[in-house]
Design a protein around this motif. Structure first.
Motif, PDB file in Angstrom:
ATOM      1  N   GLY A  19      40.509  31.279  53.606  1.00  0.00           N
ATOM      2  CA  GLY A  19      39.726  32.371  53.033  1.00  0.00           C
ATOM      3  C   GLY A  19      40.470  33.697  53.064  1.00  0.00           C
ATOM      4  N   ALA A  20      41.152  33.973  54.174  1.00  0.00           N
ATOM      5  CA  ALA A  20      41.915  35.222  54.296  1.00  0.00           C
ATOM      6  C   ALA A  20      43.089  35.242  53.321  1.00  0.00           C
ATOM      7  CB  ALA A  20      42.413  35.399  55.725  1.00  0.00           C
ATOM      8  N   ALA A  21      43.772  34.112  53.181  1.00  0.00           N
ATOM      9  CA  ALA A  21      44.890  34.037  52.237  1.00  0.00           C
ATOM     10  C   ALA A  21      44.398  34.223  50.804  1.00  0.00           C
ATOM     11  CB  ALA A  21      45.608  32.703  52.389  1.00  0.00           C
ATOM     12  N   SER A  22      43.286  33.622  50.477  1.00  0.00           N
ATOM     13  CA  SER A  22      42.707  33.768  49.139  1.00  0.00           C
ATOM     14  C   SER A  22      42.309  35.211  48.863  1.00  0.00           C
ATOM     15  CB  SER A  22      41.489  32.856  49.018  1.00  0.00           C
ATOM     16  OG  SER A  22      40.805  33.085  47.825  1.00  0.00           O
ATOM     17  N   LEU A  23      41.700  35.853  49.830  1.00  0.00           N
ATOM     18  CA  LEU A  23      41.297  37.247  49.680  1.00  0.00           C
ATOM     19  C   LEU A  23      42.510  38.153  49.487  1.00  0.00           C
ATOM     20  CD1 LEU A  23      38.904  39.232  49.722  1.00  0.00           C
ATOM     21  CD2 LEU A  23      39.239  39.410  52.181  1.00  0.00           C
TER      22      LEU A  23
END
Length: 86
Positions: A19-23
């Motif tokens: 999720g953090a990488a996608s954000l």
């Protein structure tokens, strides 16, 4: 079976990392595209206007696409040739 808490404890770190990488990726791409459009609009010439219009159409279409279409497209792109690997 295993307790639900143990399964969640195991799955939470990779989920948060993804999720953090996608954000971060979407933020960086958005800032880059927004900056490019601002520069093209500031130039004001005919070629810049055509590129600005093309970027506007592409980003609007991407934003308006249903998420299941995007998911199917991503599966098709990222699994191309996967059947031949194994």
């Amino acid at each position: 079976g295993r307790p639900v808490a143990a399964i969640l404890r195991e799955a939470l770190p990779p989920t948060l990392a993804l999720g953090a990488a996608s954000l971060a990726l979407s933020y960086l791409a958005g800032v880059a595209v927004g900056t490019l459009q601002a520069v093209l609009r500031a130039r004001g010439d005919r070629r810049g206007r055509a590129a600005d219009d093309a970027i506007t159409v592409a980003t609007t279409a991407a934003y308006a696409a249903p998420s299941f279409w995007v998911a199917l497209g991503a599966i098709a792109v990222f699994t191309a040739g996967a059947a031949r690997w194994g």
